[in-house]
Write an enzyme that holds these catalytic residues in place. Structure first.
Site, PDB file in Angstrom:
ATOM      1  N   PRO A  74       0.780  -1.226   0.000  1.00  0.00           N
ATOM      2  CG  PRO A  74      -0.202  -1.160   2.094  1.00  0.00           C
ATOM      3  CD  PRO A  74       0.487  -2.082   1.155  1.00  0.00           C
ATOM      4  CG  ASN A  75      -0.180   4.307   1.365  1.00  0.00           C
ATOM      5  OD1 ASN A  75      -1.179   4.843   0.903  1.00  0.00           O
ATOM      6  ND2 ASN A  75      -0.167   3.745   2.552  1.00  0.00           N
TER       7      ASN A  75
ATOM      8  NE  ARG B 128       2.564  10.444   1.604  1.00  0.00           N
ATOM      9  CZ  ARG B 128       2.983   9.565   2.501  1.00  0.00           C
ATOM     10  NH1 ARG B 128       3.955   9.855   3.330  1.00  0.00           N
ATOM     11  NH2 ARG B 128       2.447   8.374   2.569  1.00  0.00           N
TER      12      ARG B 128
ATOM     13  CE1 TYR C  17       9.239   4.950   2.681  1.00  0.00           C
ATOM     14  CE2 TYR C  17       8.208   7.069   3.110  1.00  0.00           C
ATOM     15  CZ  TYR C  17       8.404   5.748   3.450  1.00  0.00           C
ATOM     16  OH  TYR C  17       7.781   5.218   4.540  1.00  0.00           O
TER      17      TYR C  17
ATOM     18  CG  ASN D 270       8.352  -2.149  -0.110  1.00  0.00           C
ATOM     19  OD1 ASN D 270       7.877  -2.287   1.012  1.00  0.00           O
ATOM     20  ND2 ASN D 270       8.936  -1.025  -0.506  1.00  0.00           N
TER      21      ASN D 270
ATOM     22  CB  ALA E 148       1.527  -0.268   6.174  1.00  0.00           C
TER      23      ALA E 148
ATOM     24  CD  GLU F 102      10.591  -7.926   5.222  1.00  0.00           C
ATOM     25  OE1 GLU F 102      11.004  -8.973   5.770  1.00  0.00           O
ATOM     26  OE2 GLU F 102      10.096  -6.978   5.861  1.00  0.00           O
TER      27      GLU F 102
ATOM     28  CG  HIS G 199      11.236  -2.687   4.234  1.00  0.00           C
ATOM     29  ND1 HIS G 199       9.866  -2.533   4.279  1.00  0.00           N
ATOM     30  CD2 HIS G 199      11.494  -3.908   4.764  1.00  0.00           C
ATOM     31  CE1 HIS G 199       9.328  -3.607   4.826  1.00  0.00           C
ATOM     32  NE2 HIS G 199      10.293  -4.458   5.124  1.00  0.00           N
TER      33      HIS G 199
ATOM     34  NE  ARG H 116      10.727   5.429   8.413  1.00  0.00           N
ATOM     35  CZ  ARG H 116       9.710   5.310   7.563  1.00  0.00           C
ATOM     36  NH1 ARG H 116       9.710   4.345   6.652  1.00  0.00           N
ATOM     37  NH2 ARG H 116       8.708   6.151   7.606  1.00  0.00           N
TER      38      ARG H 116
END
Ligand code: CA2
Length: 144
Positions: free
Chosen positions: A11-12, A19, A24, A73, A76, A97, A99, A106
């Site tokens: 998601p996203n 942004r 990112y 990826n 969330a 996996e 990211h 974070r």
């Protein structure tokens, strides 16, 4: 013919580049798809993104029959989805996996990924460059 590598995005991530460039970067998901396709000549890449957990689960089911490896990826869903974990447990090939950010630098809610339990390897913090690195890594694993 060699089966494709599925590169799945959660998601996203379709909004990447719009942004939080300090976390990112400015690369869009379309740029990342191009990087993945160019990573290993001759290796087919099936690149997808969904904002829906069930759709990602169904793509993992599809991968069980059709894909040689998965780069994922989960965004969330890394931190919430036992459904995605259970689906990935059924996949017999390598799973990376990935990211874009280093999730361990974070906030605490980004520190525990369910998906890491089934990942062959985890790449975090390399920015967009992590994606072609992951595709090259699965190609090497499939060769060995
Ligand atoms: O660093 C990553 O790749 C993440 O998987 C991205 C997820 C976040 O929940 C994970 O902790 C780490 C969030 C993706 C947010 O997507 C964006 C959309 C627009 C602009 C920037 C990011």
């Amino acid at each position: 013919m060699q089966k494709p590598v599925f590169v799945l995005n959660g998601p996203n991530l379709n909004r990447l580049g719009t942004r939080e460039p300090h976390i990112y970067g400015t690369t869009t998901l379309a740029d990342i798809e191009a990087l993945c396709r160019a990573a290993v000549p001759g290796l087919a890449v099936d690149f997808r993104q969904s904002n829906h957990e069930g759709e990602l689960v169904e793509w993992v089911h599809e991968a069980i029959d059709k894909a040689a490896a998965i780069v994922i990826n989960p965004a969330a869903y890394s931190f919430t989805s036992i459904a995605l974990l259970d689906a990935l447990k059924m996949f017999p090939g390598p799973i990376i996996e990935l990211h874009i950010s280093n999730i361990h630098r974070r906030e605490a809610h980004y520190h525990h990924s369910y998906i890491s339990q089934v990942a062959t390897a985890v790449i975090a913090g390399l920015g967009a460059a992590g994606y072609p690195a992951a595709v090259r890594a699965v190609a090497a694993l499939l060769e060995s």
